[in-house]
Design a protein around this motif. Structure first.
Motif, short mmCIF file in Angstrom:
data_model
loop_
_atom_site.label_atom_id
_atom_site.label_comp_id
_atom_site.label_asym_id
_atom_site.label_seq_id
_atom_site.Cartn_x
_atom_site.Cartn_y
_atom_site.Cartn_z
N SER A 6 30.63 83.94 78.31
CA SER A 6 29.94 84.78 79.29
C SER A 6 30.94 85.71 79.96
N ILE A 7 30.50 86.93 80.23
CA ILE A 7 31.32 87.93 80.90
C ILE A 7 30.49 88.55 82.01
N GLU A 8 31.08 88.64 83.18
CA GLU A 8 30.34 89.19 84.32
C GLU A 8 31.12 90.34 84.94
N GLY A 9 30.41 91.39 85.28
CA GLY A 9 31.05 92.53 85.91
C GLY A 9 30.15 93.76 85.86
N PHE A 10 30.75 94.92 85.99
CA PHE A 10 30.01 96.18 85.87
C PHE A 10 30.15 96.66 84.43
N ALA A 11 29.04 96.62 83.69
CA ALA A 11 29.06 96.86 82.25
C ALA A 11 28.48 98.22 81.90
N LEU A 12 29.03 98.83 80.85
CA LEU A 12 28.52 100.09 80.31
C LEU A 12 27.58 99.74 79.16
N ILE A 13 26.28 99.87 79.42
CA ILE A 13 25.26 99.36 78.52
C ILE A 13 24.66 100.48 77.67
N GLY A 14 24.46 100.18 76.38
CA GLY A 14 23.76 101.07 75.48
C GLY A 14 24.53 102.33 75.14
N GLU A 16 23.95 105.20 76.14
CA GLU A 16 24.07 106.05 77.32
C GLU A 16 25.21 105.62 78.22
N LEU A 17 25.82 104.47 77.92
CA LEU A 17 26.90 103.91 78.75
C LEU A 17 26.47 103.85 80.21
N SER A 18 25.29 103.30 80.40
CA SER A 18 24.74 103.15 81.75
C SER A 18 25.46 102.03 82.48
N LEU A 19 26.04 102.34 83.63
CA LEU A 19 26.84 101.37 84.38
C LEU A 19 25.93 100.46 85.20
N TRP A 44 35.35 95.61 84.89
CA TRP A 44 34.65 96.64 84.11
C TRP A 44 34.54 96.16 82.67
N ILE A 45 33.33 96.23 82.13
CA ILE A 45 33.05 95.76 80.77
C ILE A 45 32.59 96.95 79.94
N LEU A 46 33.22 97.17 78.81
CA LEU A 46 32.85 98.32 77.98
C LEU A 46 33.02 98.01 76.50
N PRO A 47 32.37 98.80 75.64
CA PRO A 47 32.55 98.58 74.21
C PRO A 47 33.98 98.87 73.79
N ALA A 48 34.40 98.25 72.70
CA ALA A 48 35.70 98.57 72.12
C ALA A 48 35.69 100.02 71.64
N LEU A 49 36.87 100.57 71.45
CA LEU A 49 37.02 101.94 70.96
C LEU A 49 37.07 101.96 69.43
N PRO A 308 31.96 94.45 69.57
CA PRO A 308 33.25 94.12 70.18
C PRO A 308 33.32 94.68 71.60
N ILE A 309 33.88 93.89 72.49
CA ILE A 309 33.87 94.21 73.92
C ILE A 309 35.28 94.06 74.48
N MET A 310 35.61 94.89 75.46
CA MET A 310 36.84 94.69 76.21
C MET A 310 36.54 94.76 77.70
N THR A 311 37.40 94.16 78.48
CA THR A 311 37.23 94.18 79.93
C THR A 311 38.50 94.66 80.61
N ILE A 312 38.31 95.25 81.77
CA ILE A 312 39.42 95.72 82.60
C ILE A 312 39.21 95.18 84.00
N ASN A 313 40.26 94.59 84.57
CA ASN A 313 40.20 94.08 85.93
C ASN A 313 40.87 95.09 86.86
N PRO A 314 40.10 95.92 87.56
CA PRO A 314 40.71 96.96 88.40
C PRO A 314 41.52 96.39 89.56
#
Length: 343
Positions: A6-14, A16-19, A44-49, A308-314
Motif C-alpha cells: 500500500s502507498i499513501e500520499g498525493f497521487a497523479l491518477i490516470g 490526466e495526471l489528476s492530483l 508524491w506518487i506518480l507513474p514511472a518515466l 510501475p510507480i515511484m514516490t517522492i518524499n518532499p
C-alpha cells in the motif's frame, strides 16, 4: 499467496495526471484499488518515466570531442559513432549499456525505446546488458536486427538503400517502424510519413502540414530537445515545434537521444523543456510518461493496471515548500529526491 503493498500520499491518477489524496493498494504488481483519503501522508506518487528515444550503445563514446556536422557524427555507416562502435569489444559494449541502464533505473525510468546498431548481435548485446535490471528496453534493431526485436529503427529515409524491401519485411514480421525525420531539415519528413510509421523521432524542423498529418494518422513523435541543441540543429525554442504539436493534437513523447552527448535523465530533459517553452508542467510530465505506450502497457496509475510507480518524499528536502507539486516535479526533481520505486 498474493503480495500486497500500500502507498499513501498525493497521487497523479490516470492519463490526466489528476492530483488526488489517495491510498493505493497493489497486489502482485497490479493496482487493485485507489481510495481517496482525507489526510494523506506528505508523499508524491506518480507513474514511472519512459525514455522514448535512446542510443545507449553510444555510451562507449561518451563526451568524445567532435568536430563536424550532424551527418559526419551519426549518419550510418561511417559516422564517427559508427566507427567507434565497430572498434569496441562486445564485452565493453555490454558493460557500458548495462551501466547506462542502471542510471535510467535510478531516475525512476521503467522502460526505454532504443535504436540498436549491429544487426542481430547488436540486439542480443542489448538484451544481455538488460539482464538483472527491472527496466525493460523496447528495441528498434537495424541491419537485420529488426526481425529479432520489437521494431525497425531507421536513421532517415535518405540514408538507407532498399528501404521499401526492409520495411515490408519488418511489417510482415509484425514489427513496429520508427524513423528519424526532420532532425537537420524538413526534407525527409514526407518520405518518412509515406511508410506510415509507428513512431517519428525528432521532427525538429517539421512544418504544420507534417504535424497535422501526424495528428490525423495518430503517429506519435518522440522529441529530444537537449540533443537538438547540443548537436546544433536548433537554437530556437520553436524547434522542435512542440507547442504547435500539442495544439494540433499530436501525441508527443520525450527522449534523451544519444548517450554519446546527453545523459539519459528525463528529469533533466523535462526541466530543460520547461525552461525554453511555455508548455504547462503537466503536459511536459505527460510526455515523460506517455512513451510507455510503446511497451504495450502504458504506465498510467489506474485500477486494474500493472503500472510501475515511484514516490517522492518532499519532506526530505526543500520541496516540502512547493505550492505546485507538478511544476516542482518537472523543474526541480532528480535522482536524489526519489524515495521508492516499484517496477
Amino acid at each position: 499467496m498474493e503480495r500486497e503493498t500500500s502507498i499513501e500520499g498525493f497521487a497523479l491518477i490516470g492519463e490526466e495526471l489528476s492530483l488526488r489524496p489517495a491510498l493505493i493498494i497493489i497486489k502482485d504488481g497490479v493496482i487493485r484499488s485507489i481510495e481517496e483519503v482525507r489526510k494523506p501522508k506528505k508523499r508524491w506518487i506518480l507513474p514511472a518515466l519512459f525514455n522514448a528515444h535512446t542510443h545507449i550503445g553510444d555510451t562507449v563514446a561518451m563526451d568524445t570531442p567532435v568536430d563536424g556536422d550532424l551527418e559526419s557524427i551519426v549518419t550510418p555507416p561511417d559516422g564517427l559513432k559508427h566507427q567507434i562502435l565497430r572498434a569496441t569489444e562486445r564485452s565493453t559494449l555490454i558493460s557500458a549499456m548495462h551501466a547506462t541502464i542502471g542510471v535510467m533505473e535510478k531516475t525512476g525510468c521503467a522502460g526505454f525505446a532504443d535504436f540498436r546498431e549491429g544487426g542481430v548481435d547488436g540486439v542480443s548485446a542489448l538484451r544481455e546488458a538488460a539482464v538483472g535490471s527491472t527496466i525493460r528496453p523496447v528495441i528498434f534493431g537495424r541491419d537485420g536486427g529488426e526481425l529479432y526485436s520489437e521494431g525497425f529503427g531507421i536513421s532517415s529515409v535518405r540514408d538507407i538503400s532498399n528501404l521499401d524491401y526492409a520495411v515490408e519485411a519488418a511489417r510482415r514480421a509484425g514489427k513496429m517502424i520508427a524513423i528519424h525525420a526532420g532532425e537537420r531539415d524538413a526534407n525527409d519528413i514526407e518520405g518518412a510519413l509515406a511508410y506510415q510509421p509507428d513512431l517519428l523521432i525528432h521532427c525538429t524542423h517539421a512544418h504544420d502540414r507534417d504535424l497535422r498529418r501526424c495528428a490525423d494518422e495518430d503517429i506519435p513523435i518522440a522529441i529530444c530537445p537537449r540533443s537538438n541543441w547540443i548537436l546544433g540543429v536548433t537554437r530556437s525554442p520553436n524547434n522542435p515545434p512542440v507547442t504547435k504539436m500539442i495544439e494540433l493534437g499530436c501525441r508527443v513523447f520525450l527522449g534523451t537521444d544519444n548517450a554519446m552527448f546527453v545523459q539519459p535523465d528525463l528529469w533533466r530533459e523535462m526541466a530543460f523543456l520547461s525552461d525554453i517553452t511555455d508548455l504547462s508542467a503537466r503536459t511536459i510530465l505527460e510526455m515523460g510518461i506517455a512513451g510507455s505506450s510503446l511497451s504495450k502497457t502504458p504506465y498510467w496509475i489506474e485500477e486494474g493496471k500493472k503500472a510501475p510507480i515511484m514516490t517522492i518524499n518532499p519532506e526530505d528536502s526543500n520541496l516540502i515548500y512547493s505550492r505546485d507539486p507538478i511544476r516542482t516535479l518537472v523543474s526541480r526533481c532528480g535522482i536524489s529526491h526519489l524515495d521508492r520505486i516499484l517496477f
